[in-house]
Design a protein around this motif. Structure first.
Motif, PDB file in Angstrom:
ATOM      1  N   MET A  33     -36.043 102.142 -13.242  1.00 45.39           N
ATOM      2  CA  MET A  33     -34.945 102.863 -13.886  1.00 45.39           C
ATOM      3  C   MET A  33     -34.186 103.729 -12.889  1.00 45.39           C
ATOM      4  O   MET A  33     -32.991 103.976 -13.074  1.00 45.39           O
ATOM      5  CB  MET A  33     -35.477 103.676 -15.056  1.00 45.39           C
ATOM      6  N   ALA A  40     -25.729 102.483 -11.917  1.00 45.32           N
ATOM      7  CA  ALA A  40     -24.761 103.168 -12.774  1.00 45.32           C
ATOM      8  C   ALA A  40     -23.844 104.052 -11.923  1.00 45.32           C
ATOM      9  O   ALA A  40     -22.636 104.110 -12.139  1.00 45.32           O
ATOM     10  CB  ALA A  40     -25.494 104.003 -13.829  1.00 45.32           C
ATOM     11  N   VAL A  68     -37.539  96.257 -14.182  1.00 43.38           N
ATOM     12  CA  VAL A  68     -37.773  96.734 -15.544  1.00 43.38           C
ATOM     13  C   VAL A  68     -38.392  95.664 -16.433  1.00 43.38           C
ATOM     14  O   VAL A  68     -39.153  95.974 -17.346  1.00 43.38           O
ATOM     15  CB  VAL A  68     -36.493  97.307 -16.204  1.00 43.38           C
ATOM     16  N   PHE A  72     -42.074  96.943 -15.286  1.00 44.44           N
ATOM     17  CA  PHE A  72     -42.268  97.915 -16.366  1.00 44.44           C
ATOM     18  C   PHE A  72     -42.733  97.213 -17.656  1.00 44.44           C
ATOM     19  O   PHE A  72     -43.849  97.438 -18.140  1.00 44.44           O
ATOM     20  CB  PHE A  72     -40.966  98.696 -16.596  1.00 44.44           C
ATOM     21  N   GLU A 126     -30.246  84.166 -13.421  1.00 42.34           N
ATOM     22  CA  GLU A 126     -30.487  85.511 -13.907  1.00 42.34           C
ATOM     23  C   GLU A 126     -31.905  85.650 -14.472  1.00 42.34           C
ATOM     24  O   GLU A 126     -32.350  84.835 -15.268  1.00 42.34           O
ATOM     25  CB  GLU A 126     -29.447  85.896 -14.970  1.00 42.34           C
ATOM     26  N   TYR A 127     -32.597  86.678 -14.041  1.00 44.53           N
ATOM     27  CA  TYR A 127     -33.993  86.969 -14.398  1.00 44.53           C
ATOM     28  C   TYR A 127     -34.959  85.936 -13.797  1.00 44.53           C
ATOM     29  O   TYR A 127     -36.154  85.949 -14.109  1.00 44.53           O
ATOM     30  CB  TYR A 127     -34.208  87.052 -15.920  1.00 44.53           C
ATOM     31  N   ALA A 354     -33.391  97.272 -24.737  1.00 42.78           N
ATOM     32  CA  ALA A 354     -34.308  97.574 -23.636  1.00 42.78           C
ATOM     33  C   ALA A 354     -34.789  99.020 -23.664  1.00 42.78           C
ATOM     34  O   ALA A 354     -35.987  99.294 -23.596  1.00 42.78           O
ATOM     35  CB  ALA A 354     -33.631  97.277 -22.304  1.00 42.78           C
ATOM     36  N   TYR A 398     -25.842 106.319 -23.570  1.00 41.14           N
ATOM     37  CA  TYR A 398     -25.698 105.067 -22.835  1.00 41.14           C
ATOM     38  C   TYR A 398     -25.004 104.018 -23.701  1.00 41.14           C
ATOM     39  O   TYR A 398     -23.986 103.423 -23.315  1.00 41.14           O
ATOM     40  CB  TYR A 398     -27.084 104.575 -22.395  1.00 41.14           C
ATOM     41  N   GLY A 445     -28.463 107.678 -18.818  1.00 33.31           N
ATOM     42  CA  GLY A 445     -29.551 107.043 -18.070  1.00 33.31           C
ATOM     43  C   GLY A 445     -30.435 108.074 -17.392  1.00 33.31           C
ATOM     44  O   GLY A 445     -31.665 107.958 -17.392  1.00 33.31           O
TER      45      GLY A 445
ATOM     46  N   ILE B 120     -17.316  92.426 -14.110  1.00 27.13           N
ATOM     47  CA  ILE B 120     -17.041  93.756 -13.584  1.00 27.13           C
ATOM     48  C   ILE B 120     -15.796  93.620 -12.709  1.00 27.13           C
ATOM     49  O   ILE B 120     -14.937  94.490 -12.673  1.00 27.13           O
ATOM     50  CB  ILE B 120     -18.256  94.273 -12.785  1.00 27.13           C
TER      51      ILE B 120
HETATM   52  C1  HEM Z   1     -32.656 104.806 -16.846  1.00 25.52           C
HETATM   53  C2  HEM Z   1     -32.533 103.712 -17.436  1.00 25.52           C
HETATM   54  C3  HEM Z   1     -31.576 102.595 -17.082  1.00 25.52           C
HETATM   55  C4  HEM Z   1     -30.340 102.641 -16.483  1.00 25.52           C
HETATM   56  C5  HEM Z   1     -29.559 103.842 -15.999  1.00 25.52           C
HETATM   57  C6  HEM Z   1     -29.867 101.279 -16.397  1.00 25.52           C
HETATM   58  C7  HEM Z   1     -28.657 100.891 -15.828  1.00 25.52           C
HETATM   59  C8  HEM Z   1     -28.212  99.592 -15.711  1.00 25.52           C
HETATM   60  C9  HEM Z   1     -26.968  99.197 -15.095  1.00 25.52           C
HETATM   61  C10 HEM Z   1     -25.954 100.146 -14.487  1.00 25.52           C
HETATM   62  C11 HEM Z   1     -26.874  97.847 -15.175  1.00 25.52           C
HETATM   63  C12 HEM Z   1     -25.729  96.966 -14.689  1.00 25.52           C
HETATM   64  C13 HEM Z   1     -24.710  96.874 -15.775  1.00 25.52           C
HETATM   65  C14 HEM Z   1     -23.527  96.030 -15.467  1.00 25.52           C
HETATM   66  O1  HEM Z   1     -23.664  94.867 -15.075  1.00 25.52           O
HETATM   67  O2  HEM Z   1     -22.409  96.537 -15.650  1.00 25.52           O
HETATM   68  C15 HEM Z   1     -28.058  97.376 -15.858  1.00 25.52           C
HETATM   69  C16 HEM Z   1     -28.311  96.053 -16.174  1.00 25.52           C
HETATM   70  C17 HEM Z   1     -29.440  95.623 -16.865  1.00 25.52           C
HETATM   71  N1  HEM Z   1     -30.505  96.415 -17.276  1.00 25.52           N
HETATM   72 FE1  HEM Z   1     -30.650  98.425 -17.115  1.00 25.52          FE
HETATM   73  N2  HEM Z   1     -30.808 100.455 -16.948  1.00 25.52           N
HETATM   74  C18 HEM Z   1     -31.871 101.222 -17.376  1.00 25.52           C
HETATM   75  C19 HEM Z   1     -33.024 100.787 -17.980  1.00 25.52           C
HETATM   76  C20 HEM Z   1     -33.296  99.465 -18.302  1.00 25.52           C
HETATM   77  C21 HEM Z   1     -34.505  98.998 -18.947  1.00 25.52           C
HETATM   78  C22 HEM Z   1     -35.672  99.884 -19.383  1.00 25.52           C
HETATM   79  C23 HEM Z   1     -34.369  97.645 -19.091  1.00 25.52           C
HETATM   80  C24 HEM Z   1     -35.321  96.616 -19.693  1.00 25.52           C
HETATM   81  C25 HEM Z   1     -36.474  96.788 -20.200  1.00 25.52           C
HETATM   82  C26 HEM Z   1     -33.085  97.267 -18.526  1.00 25.52           C
HETATM   83  C27 HEM Z   1     -32.603  95.977 -18.475  1.00 25.52           C
HETATM   84  C28 HEM Z   1     -31.407  95.599 -17.912  1.00 25.52           C
HETATM   85  C29 HEM Z   1     -30.914  94.244 -17.910  1.00 25.52           C
HETATM   86  C30 HEM Z   1     -31.619  93.024 -18.537  1.00 25.52           C
HETATM   87  C31 HEM Z   1     -29.669  94.266 -17.261  1.00 25.52           C
HETATM   88  C32 HEM Z   1     -28.740  93.064 -17.019  1.00 25.52           C
HETATM   89  C33 HEM Z   1     -27.860  92.866 -18.213  1.00 25.52           C
HETATM   90  C34 HEM Z   1     -26.981  91.639 -18.163  1.00 25.52           C
HETATM   91  O3  HEM Z   1     -27.047  90.892 -17.198  1.00 25.52           O
HETATM   92  O4  HEM Z   1     -26.220  91.410 -19.087  1.00 25.52           O
HETATM   93  N3  HEM Z   1     -32.471  98.395 -18.065  1.00 25.52           N
HETATM   94  N4  HEM Z   1     -28.868  98.461 -16.164  1.00 25.52           N
END
Ligand code: HEM
Ligand code: HEM
Lengths: 480, 257
Positions: A33, A40, A68, A72, A126-127, A354, A398, A445, B120
């Motif tokens: 995270m 972010a 994550v 996680f 992806e993933y 998530a 968020y 976040g 983006i």
């Molecule tokens: C402090 C917590 C978190 C922050 C600040 C955060 C922030 C972000 C950011 C900035 C992105 C990129 C977004 C974009 O493409 O514009 C992202 C993508 C992603 N995050 Fe997080 N995240 C957090 C927690 C989590 C957790 C806990 C999970 C899963 C259990 C998660 C799963 C994902 C996934 C799957 C993507 C990709 C989404 C996609 O491709 O459509 N995130 N996250």
């Protein structure tokens, strides 16, 4: 009730492995995270890319998602599975060596991911970004876990399989199939390979994988955890056995079909897109079946919500599950997807699942387990409540920020003026508009992350501050 | 009161059909679960391997040149796909902004596919030929010099790091398993890389960029970006012209009668 009394528990169940997985879960959670927060920040303020290859957004984003999901979430699932399945089947894990190979092997895989992804070694699925040697390691470790899992089932001392086990089993089987098929590739070098499938076929296979990795890591096994830990924490039986049967089979059957909702309006044949859309919409029924079975299990226990942090986290988690499984089917409808696809709306949806469902449920499991595993009360209950509020407000900030920015951008992209020309022909104009929302998302976040740090400190102090004199009965014997 | 651990977690009688036939028989349960999760994937994916239901091939779409393939590997390495899609949807607002919508047959040689799921930044499927080479050079060096307000990171190292011919040949060898290249093409790769690289370097020189050589990574990336969507665009244009001609002839024939 000998099974859970401290005296009998020690020789019977392997709780050391549960402790290891639990600590790994929350330590990796902070790391993953933190990377999310850096992403972010990079979107709000580009200089945070630092001008170095290893720290650019494109290389760090897969690091966040892999950390994550596989560090996680997966470690959290293993924590809950190893704890609950021994108790549900009234037997120790089949083989302690396998348990330990699973633990250390999985952590080694995570470390190798954390090294290779910033170096730009990626399959770009992806993933499923990890390079082929790591994929092989994942396959081996996963199969050893499967042997241990089914071995434990084979030596069980309870005749029937409780519903939580069904969900765990669906994960073990499905992830094996998905991982193998989606990573079929021809290596070019030690760090690079090319997939067997190409173009739209590759895309369909990948999203069959991608959607079901969400389904069978972030959803079904989480439901399994809910079915064990929620009734335990609430001291109530599961609301409906029949509902759990129906929604389990419906969920595992329907989930697989929904992959094409990631490829709407693409070159994928129309019939496949339509199947994906229809099955996604139908998916709402078994999803809400699970949500209702969870929430209704709390009937008569609602008053305990005020004092019990575990239940608080669960209720918000399950509510977000209901919300994101309502939103997802809506986004699968072509007309809605036309607006939401490619925008921050998807990111809002992802994180309501998530942060809301996965994160909050794992925090609930963590707060349930720590006093029982280390046999002493939580260092500070008040901090757990503070964590709860930080996380809840963080999620709302968020998700709402992403909804607004997603819809704003989607509308700007499609805006056409009176003479039939694009109203915002310059793409960058539609990006600059979003920057304020990116700052709000960062704020949310950081709140979520600081709540988790507080939890980790609380766990550490609980373990360090040995107060065995105040040892609680790990599971109060139910009045029978 | 009942708990999961007590074997009677649920309210109805445990002696249900489901319990007796499935929950007591773990192997059967596992087999049935496997069947349940297999059906959807088989029904949706297998037909794509047959020509009639799968993506239609477009004859004009050919494999990437060695230099373009090297550029594509850089695109993968840097994670450009995290921010850029390569799929224009068939909406007026999208074709106005980007050009022809994307056809399935255009991706035949995309291993891996790079459709992406985020914008983006803008879509790149019709990028080929949109800007001169020097625009890409400036943009990768400092995105804000060409696009004020952009949030894209700068990629200065692409101007210094170089591609490795043997490495490109290793990629081509792997891709030759799928029929992208012949052995002769792999053997000729060093010459092909140099030739296409020099062309780009020449165009950059004309635009007063002097410090770039044919094996710099930026050259390979430019080659790939300039190729994007061009095969398909040409095929679609020809197809549209052909249909219009056929329609015109039909109209002419109709009025002559
Ligand atoms: C402090 C917590 C978190 C922050 C600040 C955060 C922030 C972000 C950011 C900035 C992105 C990129 C977004 C974009 O493409 O514009 C992202 C993508 C992603 N995050 Fe997080 N995240 C957090 C927690 C989590 C957790 C806990 C999970 C899963 C259990 C998660 C799963 C994902 C996934 C799957 C993507 C990709 C989404 C996609 O491709 O459509 N995130 N996250
Ligand atoms: C009935 C349940 C659900 C359905 C039908 C569904 C549907 C969708 C749809 C339509 C998208 C957008 C695809 C696109 O336009 O690119 C999406 C993205 C996503 N959803 Fe869901 N969703 C569901 C539940 C969930 C849950 C519970 C989670 C998380 C725990 C989740 C995680 C994700 C992720 C990670 C993505 C981003 C994929 C990517 O583009 O990288 N979904 N989902």
């Amino acid at each position: 009730m000998t099974a859970d009394s401290p005296a009998a528990a020690a020789p019977r169940y392997d709780d050391e492995i549960v402790k290891k997985f639990l600590l790994a879960t929350f330590i990796w959670g902070v790391v993953g995270m933190l990377v999310g927060a850096i992403l972010a920040l990079q979107l709000a303020w580009w200089p945070a890319n630092l001008g170095l290859p290893w720290t650019t957004f494109g290389r760090l984003r897969p690091l966040h998602t892999n950390a994550v999901i596989f560090a996680f979430t997966a470690n959290g699932l293993f924590t809950g599975i190893y704890y609950s399945m021994q108790r549900l089947l009234k037997t120790r894990m089949f083989n302690d060596t396998l348990s330990n190979i699973h633990f250390w092997g999985w952590q080694a895989i995570i470390v190798s991911a954390a090294i290779t992804l910033p170096l730009g070694m990626s399959q770009t699925h992806e993933y499923a970004e990890l390079i082929w040697p790591i994929d092989l390691a994942i396959a081996v470790v996963w199969v050893l876990f499967a042997v241990n899992f089914f071995g434990t089932i084979a030596v069980r001392k309870v005749k029937h399989l409780y519903v939580a086990i069904w969900f765990y089993m669906s994960m073990v089987i499905t992830i094996t199939v998905l991982h193998v098929v989606n990573n079929l590739a021809m290596p070019a070098t030690l760090t690079r390979s090319y997939p067997v499938f190409s173009g739209m076929t590759d895309a369909l296979v990948q999203w069959w994988y991608g959607h079901n990795a969400v389904g069978f890591l972030l959803t079904t096994p989480m439901l399994g955890l809910m079915y064990y830990f929620l009734p335990k924490a609430a001291e109530r039986p599961v609301y409906s056995y029949r509902l759990s049967i129906i929604h389990f089979w419906a969920l595992v059957f329907l989930y697989i079909w929904a992959g094409p909702h990631h490829l709407l309006y693409s070159g994928l044949p129309d019939w496949a897109q339509t199947l994906g859309m229809i099955f996604s919409v139908v998916l709402i029924a078994p999803s809400w079946g699970g949500m209702l079975n969870g929430l209704l299990t709390l009937r008569g226990a609602w008053d305990r919500l005020r004092s019990d942090a575990v239940l608080k986290f669960f209720v918000v988690g399950i509510t977000f599950y209901g919300m994101s499984t309502f939103e997802g089917p809506m986004m699968s409808i072509r007309a809605v997807n036309a607006l939401s696809h490619y925008t921050d709306w998807t990111i809002g949806h992802v994180h309501s699942g998530a942060l809301g469902w996965v994160g909050m449920s794992l925090f609930a499991v963590g707060y349930y387990l720590v006093p029982r595993l280390w046999k002493r009360p939580l260092h500070n209950e008040g901090w757990a409540t503070a964590h709860f509020w930080l996380a809840t407000i963080g999620i709302v900030l968020y998700v709402v920020a992403m909804w607004v920015s997603g819809i704003t951008q989607g509308l700007m992209w499609r805006a056409i003026d009176d003479v039939g020309q694009l109203q915002y022909p310059n793409f960058v104009d539609t990006v600059i508009k979003l920057v304020p929302f990116y700052w709000i998302r960062l704020g949310g976040g950081l709140m979520y992350l600081s709540g988790l740090v507080l939890m980790l400190v609380n766990i550490g102090l609980t373990i360090a501050g040995s107060r065995p004199d105040q040892a609680i009965n790990p599971s109060p014997a139910p009045a029978k | 009161m009942s708990h999961p651990d007590n074997n009677s977690p649920q309210s109805p009688a445990p002696d249900s059909w489901h319990r007796r036939t499935l929950e007591h028989k773990s192997a059967l349960f596992a087999v049935l679960t496997t069947v349940a999760i297999s059906v959807g994937g088989l029904v949706e994916i297998v037909p794509l391997f047959t020509v009639s239901a799968g993506p239609q091939a477009i004859a004009e779409v050919t494999p990437y040149t060695p230099l373009e393939q090297a550029g594509r590997d850089i695109y993968s390495r840097e994670g450009c796909v995290q921010c850029h899609s390569q799929m224009v949807r068939p909406f007026r607002a999208e074709t106005l902004r980007y050009g022809e919508w994307s056809r399935a047959g255009e991706y035949t040689f995309d291993r891996p596919f790079l459709l992406g799921s985020r914008r983006i930044g803008p879509d790149l499927h019709r990028l080929g030929g949109k800007y001169p080479d020097v625009w890409h050079y400036e943009h990768m060096k400092d995105p804000r010099s060409t696009s004020p307000g952009s949030i894209m990171p700068a990629y200065p190292w692409l101007l210094e790091d170089r591609i490795d011919t043997a490495d490109v040949q290793a990629s081509m060898t792997a891709l030759s398993t799928f029929g992208h290249y012949t052995q002769a093409e792999i053997d000729a790769a060093p010459a092909a890389l140099a030739k296409q690289g020099e062309e780009i370097v020449g165009r950059l020189r004309q635009s007063k960029v002097e410090n770039i050589e044919a094996d710099h990574e930026i050259v390979a990336l430019i080659a790939y970006l300039q190729r994007l969507g061009t095969d398909g665009k040409k095929a679609i244009k020809d197809q549209v012209a052909q249909t219009e001609r056929a329609q015109g002839e039909a109209v002419a024939a109709g009025s002559a009668q």
